[in-house]
Design an enzyme around this catalytic site. Structure first.
Site, PDB file in Angstrom:
ATOM      1  N   TYR A 142      -2.193 -15.042  -9.179  1.00 28.11           N
ATOM      2  CA  TYR A 142      -1.558 -14.905  -7.862  1.00 28.11           C
ATOM      3  C   TYR A 142      -2.135 -13.662  -7.205  1.00 28.11           C
ATOM      4  O   TYR A 142      -2.156 -12.583  -7.812  1.00 28.11           O
ATOM      5  CB  TYR A 142      -0.041 -14.751  -8.054  1.00 28.11           C
ATOM      6  CG  TYR A 142       0.737 -14.480  -6.786  1.00 28.11           C
ATOM      7  CD1 TYR A 142       0.925 -15.479  -5.835  1.00 28.11           C
ATOM      8  CD2 TYR A 142       1.295 -13.233  -6.550  1.00 28.11           C
ATOM      9  CE1 TYR A 142       1.659 -15.228  -4.684  1.00 28.11           C
ATOM     10  CE2 TYR A 142       2.032 -12.980  -5.400  1.00 28.11           C
ATOM     11  CZ  TYR A 142       2.208 -13.979  -4.467  1.00 28.11           C
ATOM     12  OH  TYR A 142       2.929 -13.734  -3.332  1.00 28.11           O
ATOM     13  N   ASP A 237      -8.382  -8.053  -9.139  1.00 28.55           N
ATOM     14  CA  ASP A 237      -7.047  -7.846  -8.564  1.00 28.55           C
ATOM     15  C   ASP A 237      -6.244  -7.039  -9.586  1.00 28.55           C
ATOM     16  O   ASP A 237      -5.732  -7.591 -10.572  1.00 28.55           O
ATOM     17  CB  ASP A 237      -6.389  -9.189  -8.270  1.00 28.55           C
ATOM     18  CG  ASP A 237      -4.993  -9.012  -7.659  1.00 28.55           C
ATOM     19  OD1 ASP A 237      -4.415  -7.908  -7.791  1.00 28.55           O
ATOM     20  OD2 ASP A 237      -4.490  -9.977  -7.072  1.00 28.55           O
ATOM     21  N   LYS A 270       1.311  -1.604  -6.084  1.00 30.31           N
ATOM     22  CA  LYS A 270       2.390  -1.239  -7.022  1.00 30.31           C
ATOM     23  C   LYS A 270       2.352   0.232  -7.436  1.00 30.31           C
ATOM     24  O   LYS A 270       2.854   1.078  -6.712  1.00 30.31           O
ATOM     25  CB  LYS A 270       2.382  -2.195  -8.220  1.00 30.31           C
ATOM     26  CG  LYS A 270       2.613  -3.660  -7.760  1.00 30.31           C
ATOM     27  CD  LYS A 270       3.009  -4.564  -8.862  1.00 30.31           C
ATOM     28  CE  LYS A 270       3.035  -6.014  -8.487  1.00 30.31           C
ATOM     29  NZ  LYS A 270       4.271  -6.517  -7.934  1.00 30.31           N
TER      30      LYS A 270
HETATM   31  N1  HOZ Z   1       5.431 -11.485  -6.477  1.00 30.69           N
HETATM   32  C1  HOZ Z   1       6.287 -10.775  -7.362  1.00 30.69           C
HETATM   33  C2  HOZ Z   1       6.235 -11.313  -8.729  1.00 30.69           C
HETATM   34  N2  HOZ Z   1       4.951 -11.467  -9.264  1.00 30.69           N
HETATM   35  C3  HOZ Z   1       7.713 -10.804  -6.913  1.00 30.69           C
HETATM   36  C4  HOZ Z   1       7.950  -9.750  -5.931  1.00 30.69           C
HETATM   37  C5  HOZ Z   1       9.402  -9.496  -5.608  1.00 30.69           C
HETATM   38  O1  HOZ Z   1      10.226 -10.387  -5.636  1.00 30.69           O
HETATM   39  O2  HOZ Z   1       9.708  -8.357  -5.331  1.00 30.69           O
END
Ligand code: HOZ
Length: 431
Positions: A142, A237, A270
């Site tokens: 992802y 990524d 992050k």
């Molecule tokens: N895309 C995030 C998990 N891989 C979730 C992000 C969120 O809900 O804060």
């Protein structure tokens, strides 16, 4: 009255699904999402005032735990000086210097506000710099929710069974080749067929959006060789893994296993924001200078390099650069993974787990899966029972089996023991 439920009802009336990011809605595991009231160190307290040991940590950023005193002080100081200027600041330069210092593959960097934005911009840059259209991505990886990358993606798309989002026209993804993770034959075939049209191969080097799946060393080496041979860019990524699996990210890990290894572009998020909306992408000077205002690839943002976010990121990077930080973090994470594995063995539960630095994953499967179809063999209802058993006992893991977990430096040996004891109790009920 359950305050989480009350808030969820209010939220659902106004916010689709009651959440601002799908996985948070608990739909994969059922039940009511916990609304966080406050957090400190390794814990958060929900709307009922119940304490939870937090293994999500805002999905990765909170590597120092919540409310680290030096980070908090830096943020408060920065906020007093102004929230946003839309003009450059010294702190952006300092953060760029810190990133470049730790990542040899990154000579120049651009700051943005989210991982999605960083991956989308890196992709545009790769296409602009090579003059090519096609891209390779892997099933279960992802890279945020930009259209071209929303094909057979992990995380929430896997969780809700729509690996390719509605609303993405076929023409927009016609240049996206989706291959199986860790499958060398498929990348060889793709480059043999499309080599001169491929702008980049984008990969999560340790995939954290199909739980936790490492790229094998031979696979990673072949990705590098094929990109080099065909003039395509290897885009790492590292939104999750950057400054999380080690100070040099996953790229340092692979450089330790493959002599001379380096990606071309790196996508970060992050941890570099320490919990504030901040992300980045970077790479060699010659490629990065293709970006506006120097070059023809356009990219911009009002909140890019935000002064409060950069203060948070800088204070975080400073704390995690201290000698011994990652050794201690990795040791703590390993003790969690080993404790859970032992508890599963004692109670006869099929279980496999892996970790690197402060990131971990586990599966209710006897052996670690190597790709998305293997991850899909996980027993989702059983995971749901494990999730709720832990939640009842005050242990908060991701409410979906496709997500990695995160340990912070604030997690103590006692927290790990409490978690393992809770897991042992729940494992006994899994049957
Ligand atoms: N895309 C995030 C998990 N891989 C979730 C992000 C969120 O809900 O804060």
């Amino acid at each position: 009255m359950d305050q989480n439920e009350t808030l969820f009802q209010r939220a659902r009336a106004l916010i689709p699904g009651g959440v601002n990011s799908p996985v948070r809605a608990f739909r994969a595991v059922g039940g009511t999402p916990r609304f966080v009231q406050r957090a400190e160190g390794a814990y958060f307290w929900d709307a009922n005032g119940k304490r939870h040991i937090d293994y999500i940590g805002s999905w990765g950023p909170m590597i120092l735990g919540h409310g680290h005193p030096r980070v908090l002080e830096a943020v408060l100081q920065a906020a007093r000086d102004g929230f946003s200027f839309g003009a450059p600041t010294e702190r952006e330069v300092e953060l760029a210097e810190a990133i470049v210092r730790h990542l040899p593959a990154v000579e120049m960097v651009r700051l943005v506000s989210s991982g999605t934005e960083a991956a989308m911009s890196a992709l545009r840059l790769a296409r602009g710099a090579t003059g090519r259209s096609k891209i390779i991505k892997f099933e279960g990886c992802y890279h945020g929710h930009a259209d071209a990358l929303l094909v057979k993606a992990g995380s929430g798309l896997a969780t809700f069974g729509h690996p390719t989002s509605a609303g993405v026209p076929a023409e927009v993804v016609q240049h996206t080749l989706v291959l199986e993770y860790n499958n060398i034959a498929q990348i060889e075939e793709a480059f043999a067929t499309h080599g001169r049209d491929i702008a980049c191969l984008m990969i999560e080097p340790i995939a954290g959006n199909m739980n936790f799946v490492r790229a094998s060393v031979p696979f990673m080496q072949r990705c590098r060789e094929l990109c080099t041979a065909h003039g395509a860019l290897l885009v790492f990524d590292e939104v999750m893994t950057g400054f999380r699996v080690g100070l040099g990210g996953a790229q340092a890990h692979y450089a330790g296993l493959i002599p001379g290894f380096k990606p071309d572009l790196t996508v970060l998020g992050k941890v570099i924001g320490g919990g504030m909306p901040l992300a980045a992408f970077g790479g060699p000077r010659a490629i990065m200078e293709q970006l506006a205002p120097l070059g023809p690839v356009y990219q911009a943002g009002t909140l890019s390099g935000n002064p409060v976010a950069t203060a948070c990121g800088l204070a975080t990077l400073e704390a995690i650069s201290q000698p011994g930080f990652y050794e201690a973090l990795a040791q703590r994470t390993r003790s969690l993974v080993e404790g859970l594995s032992n508890a599963a063995r004692e109670t006869g539960v099929a279980f496999s787990a892996d970790c690197e630095g402060g990131m971990f994953g586990f599966f209710l499967l006897p052996a670690l899966p190597q790709n998305y179809p293997a991850v899909m063999k996980s027993d989702a209802p059983k995971f749901g029972r494990l999730f709720h058993g832990l939640l009842d006992r005050g242990v908060y893991i991701a409410p979906a089996l496709y997500e990695a977990g995160f340990v912070s430096s604030a997690h103590s040996a006692a927290d790990i023991e409490e978690t393992v004891a809770a897991a042992r109790e729940v494992f006994r009920t899994l049957g």
